[in-house]
Design a protein around this motif. Structure first.
Motif, PDB file in Angstrom:
ATOM      1  N   GLY A  49     -10.591  53.596  12.930  1.00 30.56           N
ATOM      2  CA  GLY A  49     -11.206  52.296  12.680  1.00 30.56           C
ATOM      3  C   GLY A  49     -12.392  52.373  11.739  1.00 30.56           C
ATOM      4  N   ARG A  50     -12.525  53.515  11.063  1.00 35.70           N
ATOM      5  CA  ARG A  50     -13.605  53.678  10.091  1.00 35.70           C
ATOM      6  C   ARG A  50     -13.016  54.181   8.779  1.00 35.70           C
ATOM      7  NH1 ARG A  50     -18.785  56.264  13.293  1.00 35.70           N
ATOM      8  NH2 ARG A  50     -18.819  54.746  14.997  1.00 35.70           N
ATOM      9  N   ALA A  51     -13.616  53.741   7.679  1.00 42.45           N
ATOM     10  CA  ALA A  51     -13.053  54.089   6.372  1.00 42.45           C
ATOM     11  C   ALA A  51     -13.186  55.587   6.101  1.00 42.45           C
ATOM     12  CB  ALA A  51     -13.756  53.299   5.273  1.00 42.45           C
ATOM     13  N   VAL A  52     -12.062  56.186   5.774  1.00 40.40           N
ATOM     14  CA  VAL A  52     -12.004  57.588   5.354  1.00 40.40           C
ATOM     15  C   VAL A  52     -11.312  57.618   3.992  1.00 40.40           C
ATOM     16  CG1 VAL A  52     -11.193  59.917   5.889  1.00 40.40           C
ATOM     17  CG2 VAL A  52     -11.812  58.349   7.759  1.00 40.40           C
ATOM     18  N   GLU A  66     -20.698  59.858   6.238  1.00 47.35           N
ATOM     19  CA  GLU A  66     -20.914  61.156   6.899  1.00 47.35           C
ATOM     20  C   GLU A  66     -22.298  61.734   6.592  1.00 47.35           C
ATOM     21  OE1 GLU A  66     -17.546  63.314   5.391  1.00 47.35           O
ATOM     22  OE2 GLU A  66     -18.469  63.711   3.454  1.00 47.35           O
ATOM     23  N   GLU A  67     -22.820  61.427   5.393  1.00 51.11           N
ATOM     24  CA  GLU A  67     -24.170  61.878   5.046  1.00 51.11           C
ATOM     25  C   GLU A  67     -25.186  60.760   5.204  1.00 51.11           C
ATOM     26  OE1 GLU A  67     -24.900  64.461   1.513  1.00 51.11           O
ATOM     27  OE2 GLU A  67     -22.782  64.040   1.095  1.00 51.11           O
ATOM     28  N   SER A  68     -24.802  59.586   4.751  1.00 52.74           N
ATOM     29  CA  SER A  68     -25.750  58.464   4.669  1.00 52.74           C
ATOM     30  C   SER A  68     -25.890  57.706   5.982  1.00 52.74           C
ATOM     31  CB  SER A  68     -25.281  57.490   3.586  1.00 52.74           C
ATOM     32  OG  SER A  68     -24.020  56.947   3.943  1.00 52.74           O
ATOM     33  N   GLY A  69     -24.889  57.855   6.851  1.00 53.30           N
ATOM     34  CA  GLY A  69     -24.846  57.008   8.045  1.00 53.30           C
ATOM     35  C   GLY A  69     -24.264  55.633   7.777  1.00 53.30           C
ATOM     36  N   HIS A  70     -23.994  55.350   6.513  1.00 50.89           N
ATOM     37  CA  HIS A  70     -23.489  54.026   6.141  1.00 50.89           C
ATOM     38  C   HIS A  70     -21.973  53.949   6.292  1.00 50.89           C
ATOM     39  CE1 HIS A  70     -27.372  53.692   3.575  1.00 50.89           C
ATOM     40  NE2 HIS A  70     -27.579  53.278   4.797  1.00 50.89           N
ATOM     41  N   GLU A  93     -22.115  49.263   7.706  1.00 49.75           N
ATOM     42  CA  GLU A  93     -23.321  49.685   8.433  1.00 49.75           C
ATOM     43  C   GLU A  93     -24.504  49.784   7.466  1.00 49.75           C
ATOM     44  OE1 GLU A  93     -23.686  50.200  11.648  1.00 49.75           O
ATOM     45  OE2 GLU A  93     -25.760  50.930  11.534  1.00 49.75           O
ATOM     46  N   GLY A  94     -25.620  49.233   7.864  1.00 51.03           N
ATOM     47  CA  GLY A  94     -26.834  49.315   7.051  1.00 51.03           C
ATOM     48  C   GLY A  94     -26.847  48.387   5.861  1.00 51.03           C
TER      49      GLY A  94
END
Lengths: 134, 134
Positions: A49-52, A66-70, A93-94
């Motif tokens: 459910g998250r963009a990869v 993965e790095e930004s938290g976004h 997110e963010g």
């Protein structure tokens, strides 16, 4: 794997095994970014459910945020008529999708004089997002 | 020509001289379609205020709507951070962007069972749009 997931095989993957994927913010309707996906990244996008995405420069899976938290929470996955472009409807997110610290990657607009003008503000300093070591 | 139009040279054209271009409806905010552009098609898009793409299959300029009448009036031209994707904000004549007679090409959505479901209605029979001889 492919045999169990016919929906993945209905996609017209390019010769490199990739298709472009557009991320659109469900709330603002803004087009945030375009990245690339291979089968595995799209399978994981659906599963988690998250963009990869697939990073072409790093040649590995890129779990957005993965790095930004976004991270991007995926509300819908759409496919175009030719089956060769994916559209993700996401909650960002963010409120920052772009590595420049802006809401969206499409922050430049052509003006009447034929110049690319930066129309969107930097919401957060990239150094603060990724750390100074980058 | 290129020397007179530096804005075109700020685009990171692919090895084939093309970049993908997204058309988004300014009113509904919906992502309508993705097609390809070369320098000439983007130059003409700016000049005429109507979307002009490069048809990879026909290997020629494609003035969107030339057959269907479903032209796209361009309100804004945007560029992403990498300079390799163009975003057009358009008014879609007839409310139909897709050759299937639907509003948008992204008319399929993945459901929870992992099937691509057609969510959007056909607004006009393609035969009525393009004529039976096609």
């Amino acid at each position: 794997m492919a045999k169990d997931e016919p929906w993945l095989e209905q996609i017209a993957w390019g010769p490199d095994g990739l298709v472009p994927a557009i991320a659109q913010d469900t709330r603002s309707g803004r087009v945030l970014m375009v990245a690339w996906m291979n089968r595995e990244s799209l399978r994981l996008t659906r599963e988690t459910g998250r963009a990869v995405y697939w990073s072409r420069s790093r040649r590995r899976l890129w779990h957005k945020g993965e790095e930004s938290g976004h991270i991007q929470r995926v509300c819908a996955i759409r496919l175009d008529c030719d089956g060769d472009v994916v559209l993700l409807e996401v909650e960002q997110e963010g409120g920052i999708a772009c590595h420049t610290g802006r809401e969206r990657c499409f922050y430049r607009q052509l003006d009447e004089a034929g110049r690319w003008i930066e129309t969107d503000p930097i919401l957060k300093d990239p150094e603060a997002i990724y750390g100074g070591g980058r």
